[in-house]
Motif scaffolding. Structure first.
Motif, PDB file in Angstrom:
ATOM      1  N   MET A   1       0.840  -1.176   0.000  1.00  0.00           N
ATOM      2  CA  MET A   1       0.000   0.000   0.000  1.00  0.00           C
ATOM      3  C   MET A   1       0.884   1.239   0.000  1.00  0.00           C
ATOM      4  SD  MET A   1      -2.763   1.211   2.814  1.00  0.00           S
ATOM      5  CE  MET A   1      -1.831   2.280   3.861  1.00  0.00           C
ATOM      6  N   GLN A   3       0.444   5.532   0.535  1.00  0.00           N
ATOM      7  CA  GLN A   3      -0.500   6.564   0.961  1.00  0.00           C
ATOM      8  C   GLN A   3       0.236   7.863   1.252  1.00  0.00           C
ATOM      9  OE1 GLN A   3      -2.541   5.043   4.378  1.00  0.00           O
ATOM     10  NE2 GLN A   3      -0.922   5.598   5.779  1.00  0.00           N
ATOM     11  N   CYS A  19       4.224  -0.147  -8.956  1.00  0.00           N
ATOM     12  CA  CYS A  19       3.668  -1.450  -8.611  1.00  0.00           C
ATOM     13  C   CYS A  19       4.284  -2.517  -9.522  1.00  0.00           C
ATOM     14  CB  CYS A  19       2.149  -1.379  -8.793  1.00  0.00           C
ATOM     15  SG  CYS A  19       1.231  -2.419  -7.683  1.00  0.00           S
ATOM     16  N   SER A  48      -4.818   6.908  -0.987  1.00  0.00           N
ATOM     17  CA  SER A  48      -4.227   5.572  -0.835  1.00  0.00           C
ATOM     18  C   SER A  48      -4.398   4.730  -2.092  1.00  0.00           C
ATOM     19  CB  SER A  48      -4.898   4.815   0.316  1.00  0.00           C
ATOM     20  OG  SER A  48      -4.770   5.503   1.516  1.00  0.00           O
ATOM     21  N   TYR A  50      -3.780   0.491  -3.020  1.00  0.00           N
ATOM     22  CA  TYR A  50      -3.414  -0.853  -2.576  1.00  0.00           C
ATOM     23  C   TYR A  50      -2.956  -1.672  -3.777  1.00  0.00           C
ATOM     24  CZ  TYR A  50      -5.706   0.322   1.776  1.00  0.00           C
ATOM     25  OH  TYR A  50      -6.052   0.934   2.962  1.00  0.00           O
ATOM     26  N   GLY A  51      -1.894  -2.443  -3.630  1.00  0.00           N
ATOM     27  CA  GLY A  51      -1.369  -3.243  -4.726  1.00  0.00           C
ATOM     28  C   GLY A  51      -2.209  -4.463  -5.043  1.00  0.00           C
ATOM     29  N   GLN A  52      -2.679  -5.161  -4.033  1.00  0.00           N
ATOM     30  CA  GLN A  52      -3.359  -6.438  -4.243  1.00  0.00           C
ATOM     31  C   GLN A  52      -4.575  -6.330  -5.177  1.00  0.00           C
ATOM     32  OE1 GLN A  52      -4.612  -8.431  -0.695  1.00  0.00           O
ATOM     33  NE2 GLN A  52      -4.846 -10.383  -1.727  1.00  0.00           N
ATOM     34  N   ASN A  54      -4.966  -4.440  -7.537  1.00  0.00           N
ATOM     35  CA  ASN A  54      -4.448  -4.122  -8.861  1.00  0.00           C
ATOM     36  C   ASN A  54      -3.562  -5.243  -9.420  1.00  0.00           C
ATOM     37  OD1 ASN A  54      -5.306  -1.247  -9.456  1.00  0.00           O
ATOM     38  ND2 ASN A  54      -4.461  -1.037  -7.392  1.00  0.00           N
ATOM     39  N   HIS A  57       2.334  -5.648  -6.371  1.00  0.00           N
ATOM     40  CA  HIS A  57       2.744  -5.206  -5.038  1.00  0.00           C
ATOM     41  C   HIS A  57       3.492  -3.888  -5.156  1.00  0.00           C
ATOM     42  CE1 HIS A  57       6.266  -7.582  -6.304  1.00  0.00           C
ATOM     43  NE2 HIS A  57       6.966  -6.786  -5.541  1.00  0.00           N
TER      44      HIS A  57
END
Length: 66
Positions: A1, A3, A19, A48, A50-52, A54, A57
């Motif tokens: 993540m 942010q 990412c 924020s 988040y990688g997951q 998308n 990571h």
């Protein structure tokens, strides 16, 4: 993540993350939502990403003032 939050000044800003994934494109940048801090706020809202969700990571994150 990744942010970011604004603590001083005012205006629009967002987080941008780098990412990585095992599939093409192997590395990509994802822009977070644009948020705004007014002069009356002590702290601005958080932008924020988040990688997951998308499929990747997060390996790096930075703030972009707009």
């Amino acid at each position: 993540m990744g942010q970011t939050t604004c603590y001083e000044g005012y205006g629009n800003y967002r987080v941008v993350v780098e990412c990585n994934s095992a599939h093409w494109p192997y590395t990509r940048n994802i822009d977070g939502p644009v948020v705004y801090k007014s002069t009356e706020q002590q702290f601005g809202p958080t932008s924020s990403v988040y990688g997951q969700p998308n499929g990747c990571h997060v390996v790096d994150a930075w703030t972009v003032a707009l």
